[in-house]
Design an enzyme around this catalytic site. Structure first.
Site, PDB file in Angstrom:
ATOM      1  CD  GLN A  80      38.657 -12.780 -17.778  1.00 15.21           C
ATOM      2  OE1 GLN A  80      38.556 -13.856 -18.351  1.00 15.21           O
ATOM      3  NE2 GLN A  80      38.609 -11.636 -18.436  1.00 15.21           N
ATOM      4  NE  ARG A 136      44.714  -9.546 -26.447  1.00 12.91           N
ATOM      5  CZ  ARG A 136      45.933  -9.682 -25.928  1.00 12.91           C
ATOM      6  NH1 ARG A 136      46.451 -10.872 -25.720  1.00 12.91           N
ATOM      7  NH2 ARG A 136      46.650  -8.627 -25.621  1.00 12.91           N
ATOM      8  CB  CYS A 137      36.897  -9.002 -28.794  1.00 15.82           C
ATOM      9  SG  CYS A 137      35.609 -10.237 -28.705  1.00 15.82           S
ATOM     10  CD  GLU A 161      38.966  -6.919 -24.697  1.00 17.90           C
ATOM     11  OE1 GLU A 161      38.181  -6.017 -24.983  1.00 17.90           O
ATOM     12  OE2 GLU A 161      38.748  -7.774 -23.826  1.00 17.90           O
TER      13      GLU A 161
END
Lengths: 805, 284
Positions: free
Chosen positions: A236, A383-384, A759
């Site tokens: 990522q 996802r945040c 997110e």
């Protein structure tokens, strides 16, 4: 010329720029099986590596015997810590300032820990070899509970000096990692002590896992002739990986090329550096051959970065009328065997200090204690943005508990405590400056859309029917209002391993009016190739379809910190717009030259520069591009290129209002989601279709986490949820229909006003699902019950409240 | 997720299958759809040096419906069951149950024979076949024999089938009366937290006969004769339902797992069974 007959509206549509639901350019290849993921990479002479993993959560390694494994045809080598030690690679730094064993150095600290790396001609031989590596373990006492860890005489990290401070200050116990504080301790205590009303809750935000469909993996190829290392992987943050690889291997950065090919989802799992990467690089250096390492599903769930595992204890005070006066939060954070959280350096608990949420809370105090246990390392932001899901879950539960204490409607309690529109920019008690917001408008819109009062009336009726024995089903109305903090971040306070968290974009306009833009980020499904081209189309007036977006190759892309924490649009998206504006500035000079007027006498209009007051005199961006390459313009260099490195002045603060309606079978614990309404305000909307897709995906992962997805351990430190049979990954069957909605409050400091959205739905969705469950049982005395709300835990809640005869 | 090396056999007929089985004994396993066995091999929990794929063996994929019985070949898939219109009409409980097994992709591969033969207490078909009083046909070197589904299961993964035998067909009497297959599961693809198969005959206003079995609540499927008997002759009223549930609860023996502890499972078993009986009775 065709340009003459097109009206302005058609010219705008032709660009497919901002605000257009442009179809994803990525999908043609993904839907046809033409994606190129790391496991699709096949190189001549490529060999494979895989791990011998520890079956024990805590054990001393007395010996490792690889003789039998080396007899397996095709097995080439078995690496252990002893082999890596001379290279100084048996340990590696983590993103959190700790260090982590690459291969077990004398002991193991969690089940599944990497013990030896078997290198073989194919995966089958590697798997057979793994079976035959004999490891003699001496079991040690296992600690899976962080509270026990802080009391125990069992020292997990024998490599650390128990009296020396850690990367984030003093340590209280050999199993303690750090204490991190925000806000004002004494004033908060004082307000709480003298408050009209105080509500308390202890909640456990369970350990879960991002579980991307594609697991982690890499291919390392060391070219011994030219000294260059190429590393393909599921990264990522490819540029940060290159720097880390350089720092730990000693290979100069220009000799390392890191490539992130297509990535099948990341969700935070693919931010960090893992032993598999290091071992693959070493194996390639040793053998001179390309080495591939790909996790299987169990490896992924059991060993690469988990998320959450926060034990949170809160107190919140208010006046009798419900005006919140103070908030206090203590977190015991279970980090596992090594501190491998992926947070900006100065934030060992991420942005947990956004836990005052969307509310005007004058006084607050947060304290987080990080603790070692015999569990896998990680603590990434699934996802945040960094720990924001934990923070929002905490405050949205505290609000509900306070509403119970006040005997007040939870929607009303939120309304009277929201930060008001005119208070922005708003400085919160725990330090953040919220850039913008209009919470009341969003909340009213949401409540009206779902007919909130009607729902409450229906719920009250249902409770009466339940008490009268007419039904065994309860109805829950889940509310959540969240504020995210994304787009890390200003370099002055956000870095990872000393690398400032800016991002970048480099644009080249080709002579015939098409372009390539390269960014420091990397899409893992977000659709960057689609949306960044749209940003650029609106900025430079060339159609999005004529713009290629490229990311993920450190040899070609400008340096950037990668994609996570919803930072791509706020940071790289801003860099894209700024680079586009540099292009436009040069284009303006070229246009003025071509039109034989002064620079200031032309203005940009969609896809062209026109002479002010004479719209029939213009040069299109296509004309200008060509001129940039074929005309000698006095005072202007040939070509049309720009690069921008963007250091954002602040984070962005997307927000949203969610409502979930659930029916719950009290006897079986089976919930049915009747309705889910999600209003998101992500500022300027670049591609509404992609936003909607992001919202659906984020809500689905929120559903998973709230309703059943967990990494559970038994007392011996065995992972009980290591396969998708037990680890809940929702399918179309479990997912409800989502109703999406929006308001638009642009970010005042972002070049195009965008805030990021990937997110938000996860952050807001988790408390919304959970609150629906909790709300159903509120009339029967429920205050708080922990996630995940799987059937048996819902049943347990009902049972404890005496709802089964 | 990579299995140990194994020999792959793909005989053309049952003789070929039996030959491999006789030669290798318990080192050989037959595979129908493979959706239980292959994952176990990949996890290296099942060691199968000789894998015998039944795909090319003819005569195992038929569904034959006669005046009083139904014969289902071992290689009939769950999808075949779902798609067979006549079967859905004469034995609708089979379709109702098959639709609750795994997901469409698995149902295209997973077979009824594999489901009943494997002896996995989580599988749905064994309990269902006990409810329907099915008989399994086993073929071995000595020839063919039949074993009642209700006598077939001994313990988890232990059945009356000998290592050298192959389960080739399932025969059941045409089901009579109302039916229901009720299953609670955490998600698609999961085994049951509790599942109940009920077939019930209405005789006037009372229950003329009832057969009841449950799944994943013991190390074997649980056919409860006492639960059926509790309904017999009653109007399937609340008292009868309670005694049927109570009888079943005496026969199940669930263990704690990720689905929940024993108390929860016992409670849910009672609820699911009650619902199944009520639904079956409403259809009787």
């Amino acid at each position: 010329m065709k340009d003459d007959v097109e009206n302005r509206e058609d010219r705008v549509a032709n660009l497919k720029g901002l605000g257009c639901s442009r179809k994803r350019v990525e999908d043609a290849r993904f839907t046809q099986g033409k994606g190129n993921y790391v496991d699709d990479i096949k190189l001549d002479g490529m060999i494979f590596g895989d791990f011998v993993r520890s079956p024990y959560a805590h054990a001393r390694i007395k010996s490792i015997d690889a003789a039998a494994a080396l007899e397996v045809p095709g097995v080439l080598a078995v690496l252990t810590a002893k082999d890596l030690e001379p290279l100084g690679l048996h340990w590696m730094p983590t993103l959190a300032g700790d260090k982590q064993m690459v291969l077990a150095d004398g002991k193991v600290l969690f089940q599944g820990q990497e013990v030896a790396f078997v290198v073989a001609e194919d995966r089958y031989a590697a798997a057979d070899g793994i079976e035959l590596v004999e490891v003699d373990y001496e079991e040690l006492p296992v600690i899976v509970d962080p509270f026990e860890a802080l009391q125990s005489d069992v020292v997990l990290r024998e490599d650390l000096d128990p009296n020396a401070p850690g990367a984030h200050g003093p340590r209280k116990h050999p199993n303690h990692i750090f204490t991190w504080e925000a806000g004002d301790k004494e004033p908060t205590e004082e307000v709480l002590a003298n408050a009209d009303v105080v509500a308390e809750a202890s909640m456990y935000y369970h350990r879960t896992h991002p579980c991307p469909l594609e697991t982690c993996g890499c291919v390392a190829s060391m070219d011994k002739v030219n000294g260059k290392l190429t590393l393909w992987g599921t990264f990522q943050a490819p540029h940060a990986i290159r720097t880390v690889v350089s720092l730990i291997s000693g290979i100069e950065e220009h000799n390392i090329r890191v490539i992130s090919p297509d990535i099948g989802g990341g969700f935070g799992n693919k931010v960090g550096a893992y032993p598999g990467y290091v071992c693959s690089v070493v194996a390639s250096i040793v053998t001179g051959k390309p080495v591939k390492w790909i996790e299987d599903r169990m490896d992924n769930l059991m060993t690469t970065a988990f998320a959450r595992d926060y034990h949170m204890k809160g107190r919140i005070s208010a006046t009798k009328e419900g005006k919140i006066t103070a908030l206090q939060c203590h977190v015991t954070a279970d980090h596992g065997g090594f501190d491998a959280c992926a947070d900006p350096t100065k934030f060992p608990a991420g942005f947990m200090n956004i836990c005052t949420g969307s509310y005007d809370i004058p006084t607050a105090y947060l304290e987080v204690d990080g603790v070692y246990t015999n569990k896998a390392p990680g603590g990434v932001s699934y996802r945040c943005s960094f720990r924001v899901t934990e923070a929002v879950y905490f405050i949205e539960r505290m609000i509900e508990v306070l509403a119970i204490e006040l005997d007040m409607d939870a929607a009303e309690l939120r309304r009277i405590n929201f930060i008001r529109k005119e208070q922005f920019p708003y400085t919160a008690a725990l330090g953040w400056e919220y850039d913008s917001g209009d919470y009341h408008t969003a909340w009213e819109k949401a409540l009206k859309a779902v007919d909130y009062e009607g729902l409450r009336a229906e719920q009250a009726h249902r409770v009466e029917d339940f008490k009268a024995g007419k039904t065994r089903s309860l109805m829950g109305i889940g509310l959540s209002f969240f504020t995210e903090i994304v787009g890390a971040g200003p370099v002055k306070n956000c870095d990872i391993l000393g690398l400032g968290m800016f991002d970048s974009c480099e644009i080249r306009i080709h002579p015939t009016g098409s372009a390539i833009a390269r960014l420091g980020t990397i899409s893992q499904g977000q659709g960057h190739a689609t949306t960044f081209a749209q940003i650029l189309a609106s900025e430079i007036g060339l159609p999005a379809d004529s713009i290629t977006i490229e990311e993920g190759d450190t040899d070609t892309a400008p340096y950037g910190l990668g994609t996570y924490g919803s930072r791509s649009t706020p940071v790289a998206g801003a860099a894209t717009a700024m680079a586009g504006r540099k292009i436009r500035a040069k284009a303006q000079m070229i246009a003025a030259y071509l039109l034989e007027v002064h620079d200031d006498d032309v203005e940009f209009d969609v896809d062209r520069f026109v002479v002010k007051g004479a719209p029939e005199r213009f040069k299109t961006m296509k004309d200008i591009a060509f001129a940039a390459y074929n005309q000698a313009i006095p005072g202007i260099e040939p070509g049309l290129e720009a690069v921008s490195y963007y250091d954002p002045p602040n984070m962005t603060y997307p927000f949203g209002a969610y409502v979930c309606v659930m029916d719950i079978d009290v006897d079986t614990g089976v919930p049915e989601i009747r309705r889910f309404y999600a209003l998101d305000d992500c500022g300027t909307r670049i591609n509404p279709m992609i936003i909607e897709g992001q919202v659906h995906g984020g809500l689905t992962e929120a559903l998973a986490v709230a309703m059943g997805q967990e990494i559970a351990y038994d007392d011996m430190g065995n992972v009980k949820t290591g396969t998708l049979m037990d680890f809940f990954l929702p399918t179309a069957w479990e997912v409800p229909n989502y109703e999406t909605d929006y308001t638009v409050t642009p970010s005042p400091h972002h070049p195009i006003g965008a805030k990021g959205v990937g997110e938000s739905p996860h952050v807001g969705g988790v408390p919304c699902f959970s609150n629906a469950i909790q709300d159903a049982f509120r009339p029967f005395g429920n205050r708080h019950t922990n996630m995940p709300h799987d059937h048996w835990r819902i049943w347990k809640t009902a049972n404890a409240l005496g709802l089964h005869d | 997720m990579i299995p140990a090396a194994f020999e792959y056999h793909r005989p053309k007929d049952m003789e070929g299958v039996l030959a491999v089985l006789n030669e290798h004994g318990d080192d050989a396993r037959v595979m129908a759809g493979g959706h239980s066995l292959i994952p176990m091999m990949k996890l290296r929990m099942a060691d199968v040096p000789h894998l015998i794929d039944l795909q090319d063996v003819g005569g195992l994929s038929g569904i034959d419906i006669s005046a009083d019985s139904i014969r289902i070949g071992a290689m009939v898939t769950q999808a075949d069951i779902i798609d067979h219109a006549e079967l859905a009409s004469v034995a609708p409980i089979l379709r109702e149950a098959a639709l609750q097994i795994a997901d469409p992709q698995v149902r295209y591969m997973g077979t009824v024979g594999g489901n009943v033969a494997n002896g996995d207490p989580g599988n749905d078909m064994p309990g269902l076949m006990q409810c329907l009083d099915a008989t399994f046909t086993l073929v071995g070197a000595e020839g063919e024999r039949s074993v009642a589904a209700r006598d077939f299961y001994e313990a988890a993964y232990m059945t009356a089938r000998e290592d050298e035998e192959v389960l080739t067909a399932i025969t059941l009497p045409r089901p009579q009366g109302g039916y229901a297959y009720e299953k609670q599961k955490r998600k698609i693809g999961d085994y049951a937290t509790a599942a109940a198969a009920v077939q019930i005959v209405k005789d006037g206003n009372v229950c003329g006969s009832a057969a009841i079995a449950m799944t994943n609540l013991s190390d074997v499927p649980v056919f409860s004769e006492a639960a059926g008997a509790a309904l017999f002759g009653t109007s399937v009223d609340d008292t009868a339902l309670k005694s049927a549930v109570s009888a079943m609860l005496d026969d199940i023996d669930p263990t704690e797992d990720n689905r929940g502890p024993v108390a929860f499972k016992r409670h849910v078993a009672g609820v699911i069974l009650r619902r199944a009986i009520e639904r079956a009775w409403s259809r009787a």
